[in-house]
Design a protein around this motif. Structure first.
Motif, PDB file in Angstrom:
ATOM      1  N   THR A   1       0.816  -1.223   0.000  1.00  0.00           N
ATOM      2  CA  THR A   1       0.000   0.000   0.000  1.00  0.00           C
ATOM      3  C   THR A   1       0.845   1.266   0.000  1.00  0.00           C
ATOM      4  O   THR A   1       0.631   2.169  -0.811  1.00  0.00           O
ATOM      5  CB  THR A   1      -0.925   0.013   1.225  1.00  0.00           C
ATOM      6  N   GLY A   2       1.799   1.343   0.921  1.00  0.00           N
ATOM      7  CA  GLY A   2       2.589   2.560   1.060  1.00  0.00           C
ATOM      8  C   GLY A   2       3.368   2.892  -0.196  1.00  0.00           C
ATOM      9  O   GLY A   2       3.350   4.028  -0.672  1.00  0.00           O
ATOM     10  N   PHE A   3       4.051   1.896  -0.761  1.00  0.00           N
ATOM     11  CA  PHE A   3       4.840   2.124  -1.972  1.00  0.00           C
ATOM     12  C   PHE A   3       3.943   2.497  -3.140  1.00  0.00           C
ATOM     13  O   PHE A   3       4.265   3.386  -3.935  1.00  0.00           O
ATOM     14  CB  PHE A   3       5.650   0.876  -2.316  1.00  0.00           C
ATOM     15  N   TYR A   4       2.820   1.817  -3.263  1.00  0.00           N
ATOM     16  CA  TYR A   4       1.876   2.075  -4.362  1.00  0.00           C
ATOM     17  C   TYR A   4       1.384   3.524  -4.318  1.00  0.00           C
ATOM     18  O   TYR A   4       1.423   4.239  -5.316  1.00  0.00           O
ATOM     19  CB  TYR A   4       0.697   1.112  -4.259  1.00  0.00           C
ATOM     20  N   LEU A   5       0.936   3.973  -3.145  1.00  0.00           N
ATOM     21  CA  LEU A   5       0.418   5.336  -3.020  1.00  0.00           C
ATOM     22  C   LEU A   5       1.524   6.377  -3.147  1.00  0.00           C
ATOM     23  O   LEU A   5       1.309   7.456  -3.711  1.00  0.00           O
ATOM     24  CB  LEU A   5      -0.319   5.504  -1.686  1.00  0.00           C
ATOM     25  N   ASN A   6       2.712   6.082  -2.618  1.00  0.00           N
ATOM     26  CA  ASN A   6       3.831   7.019  -2.758  1.00  0.00           C
ATOM     27  C   ASN A   6       4.233   7.166  -4.226  1.00  0.00           C
ATOM     28  O   ASN A   6       4.575   8.267  -4.676  1.00  0.00           O
ATOM     29  CB  ASN A   6       5.033   6.545  -1.934  1.00  0.00           C
TER      30      ASN A   6
END
Length: 243
Positions: A96-101
């Protein structure tokens, strides 16, 4: 067995990341995704601690190569002004974090050009949502809920970003400035949120990707802005993982 099935599913999902990118980038990302998928499957034969370590390292390498590939794509002359996205199936592999970043990095600059402010929401040090605030672009006249000014352009650009990142959904909130009766403000803010929703759907985004659509009246004015100021007549769109 669960690990093997997970690896096969991850391979199938992650392979779709290459959609819409150049042939070289497709080969890079596809080969990386294959390695990640196979690594997850082979991890089943290792002891638990070693499997976790290997999987984490492969995921980190995958994330790094995806980031580098997207950066190269973004620099190409023919892609200037375009939002370079991720295909379906990437969320599970990238996290999630990498995708949104990645989404933030690839759309913040273009959003800013349109007068849209994009901000991150974090929890435990990880990005969990993005918020597009369009008070300057999606502008509403006093007492009205129809888009004016650059509103249509902003909706088009936002829809482009949502199409490029298919594993997201959105929540839409309409707002009003603090003038007149609050029951009228609530109705106006709701109508503004619905107007934005309809415009996004008209741009080809499926309705199932839209979560809550609500009017908040004048209850949440912009920070350091007079609640009566017209800039509070706005719409904010929260972008969250579809899962």
């Amino acid at each position: 067995m669960k690990q093997i099935i997970s690896g096969i599913l991850s391979l199938s999902l992650l392979s779709t990341i290459s959609c819409g990118l150049s042939d070289n980038t497709k080969r890079l990302i596809l080969s990386t995704s294959i390695g990640c998928g196979v690594g997850l499957a082979l991890g089943a034969v290792y002891d638990e601690s070693q499997r976790k370590k290997d999987t984490k390292n492969k995921k980190n390498d995958f994330q790094r190569q995806v980031k580098e590939s997207l950066t190269m794509e973004k620099k190409k002359p023919q892609n200037k002004g375009k939002i370079i996205g991720l295909g379906a199936g990437c969320l599970a592999g990238l996290g999630t974090g990498f995708y949104l970043n990645t989404m933030y990095d690839n759309m913040a600059e273009e959003m800013k050009k349109q007068g849209i402010t994009l901000t991150k929401s974090e929890r435990g040090g990880e990005t969990v949502a993005l918020t597009a605030s369009m008070d300057g672009g999606i502008a509403f006249e006093d007492g009205k809920a129809d888009l004016k000014g650059k509103g249509k352009e902003n909706i088009d650009k936002l829809a482009e970003a949502l199409a490029a990142y298919p594993e997201t959904k959105i929540n839409i909130a309409g707002h009003a400035n603090r003038t007149g009766a609050e029951d009228l403000n609530l109705r106006l803010s709701q109508d503004r949120a619905v107007t934005a929703k309809n415009a996004i759907i008209e741009n080809g985004i499926e309705g199932k990707r839209i979560g809550t659509v609500q009017g908040l009246g004048s209850s949440t004015p912009l920070k350091n802005v007079d609640p009566k100021d017209g800039s509070n007549r706005r719409v904010e769109i929260e972008i969250v993982p579809a899962s």
